[in-house]
Design an enzyme around this catalytic site. Structure first.
Site, PDB file in Angstrom:
ATOM      1  N   ARG A 123      15.609  27.023  76.966  1.00  0.00           N
ATOM      2  CA  ARG A 123      15.120  25.738  76.460  1.00  0.00           C
ATOM      3  C   ARG A 123      16.098  25.285  75.380  1.00  0.00           C
ATOM      4  NH1 ARG A 123      10.073  26.407  73.084  1.00  0.00           N
ATOM      5  NH2 ARG A 123       8.897  26.333  75.011  1.00  0.00           N
ATOM      6  N   ASP A 132      10.114  31.432  71.805  1.00  0.00           N
ATOM      7  CA  ASP A 132      10.521  30.329  70.929  1.00  0.00           C
ATOM      8  C   ASP A 132      11.584  30.826  69.948  1.00  0.00           C
ATOM      9  OD1 ASP A 132       8.697  28.562  72.022  1.00  0.00           O
ATOM     10  OD2 ASP A 132       7.249  28.708  70.384  1.00  0.00           O
TER      11      ASP A 132
END
Ligand SMILES: Cc1cc2nc3c(=O)[nH]c(=O)nc-3n(C[C@H](O)[C@H](O)[C@H](O)COP(=O)(O)OP(=O)(O)OC[C@H]3O[C@@H](n4cnc5c(N)ncnc54)[C@H](O)[C@@H]3O)c2cc1C
Length: 303
Positions: free
Chosen positions: A176, A125
């Site tokens: 992402r 992340d």
């Protein structure tokens, strides 16, 4: 957001924890790994993939970071044992990035080795801008050390993102793309809603140009439409997926699956659910109003 909504959102931290828990249940699998397993099983049952996030609080000691790494190894063992279709998402600071870069890399390597045993995948992340360069460096280091089962996140609100895409080109990265969730200074980040959207589309196109695998993480209908126009041709099915959060726009997620698009749901679990829940509720002003009414009702002894 109206003034009333904004006021209610600011008041959320004083709302009693049980009330927050009641309203945030939809965003969190639960406190335990078993809860996450059940959640992922249910998602898989309706054709949705998952990525599991172990919620950690702020890490101040090495042992805590190593314990989170161990929790991720347990996640991968459970995914394999239960035959689930899920990978995992990790936060560098939860693995000790604020303590030392080396500690974080070691922890990431341990998790990647565990994932590799069953050809599974780990997404790193992206956190606030103080960590962006180190996180990109970690990704490059891990790829350099031969790990192919790792991906990164880029944030469309950051002005640097298009440059970052260019510098990742040789790695043919798995990315992402999200808008970005942290509060950043105007000098480094777009603040205007439409400017962030426009940069998201530019980043999407730049990622396609470098043949990146694309994880399109958004609940924004306009952006979903833009992505569908650009990436979602039948011959591209193996080059992208949509991603959404647990409990958000579930009906839209189901429609995407029915239309044949790969879709992955972000499934957080863990004892430290409170901060995560507050952030999700703060993104959802309509919910803030409902909570405020419930809280008043509770204070008056009606719930
Ligand atoms: C799978 C996934 C992974 C992510 N990983 C990261 C990361 O690593 N780093 C990072 O900085 N950010 C991450 N984000 C967060 C992201 O950056 C955005 O802050 C967040 O997704 C909101 O942006 P949006 O594109 O959904 O658009 P928005 O404009 O915020 O939302 C579009 C619409 O979605 C609905 N919606 C959004 N949130 C909620 C909610 N909580 N409850 C109900 N409805 C809602 C509303 O209808 C809203 O109008 C991630 C998001 C997702 C989906």
């Amino acid at each position: 957001m109206t003034l009333l909504d904004k006021t209610l959102v600011r008041l959320l931290p004083v709302v009693p924890k049980p009330v927050v828990q009641l309203f945030s249940a939809r965003y969190i699998a639960g406190a335990t790994l078993d809860d996450a397993v059940e959640s992922v099983r249910a998602l898989n049952g309706v054709g949705k993939l998952a990525t599991v996030d172990v919620l950690g609080e702020e890490i101040t000691r090495e042992e805590e970071a190593r314990a989170i790494a161990q929790a991720y190894c347990d996640v991968f063992a459970a995914i394999e044992r239960e035959g689930l279709d899920s990978n995992a998402s990790v936060k560098p600071t939860a693995l000790g990035l604020d303590l030392s870069y080396e500690l974080c890399r070691e922890n990431l390597e341990a998790i990647l080795h565990e994932a590799e045993k069953n050809a599974n995948f780990v997404r790193i992340d992206m956190e606030d801008s103080a960590t962006t360069s180190d996180t990109l460096q970690l990704y490059a280091d891990l790829r350099d050390r031969g790990f192919e089962n790792v991906g990164i996140v880029l944030q469309a609100y950051l002005r640097r993102t298009l440059d970052d895409i260019r510098s990742l080109a040789d790695l043919k990265p798995n990315v992402r793309l999200c808008k970005g969730i942290y509060v950043e200074p105007h000098s480094i980040a777009f603040a205007d809603y439409d400017a962030v959207r426009a940069n998201y589309v530019r980043a999407l196109e730049a990622l396609q140009e470098i043949n990146a695998y694309l994880a399109i993480a958004t609940h924004d209908e306009w952006l979903i439409g833009q992505a569908l126009e650009r990436v979602a041709a039948p011959d591209r099915r193996r080059t992208y997926e949509f991603q959404m959060r647990l409990g958000v726009r579930e009906q839209r997620a189901t429609e995407l699956v029915r239309e044949g698009h790969p879709l992955r749901v972000y499934v957080p679990f863990g004892e430290h659910w409170y901060q995560y829940s507050l952030r999700r509720l703060q993104e959802n002003p309509a919910m803030a109003g409902t909570i405020a009414r419930a809280t008043v009702g509770r204070m008056l002894g009606r719930t």
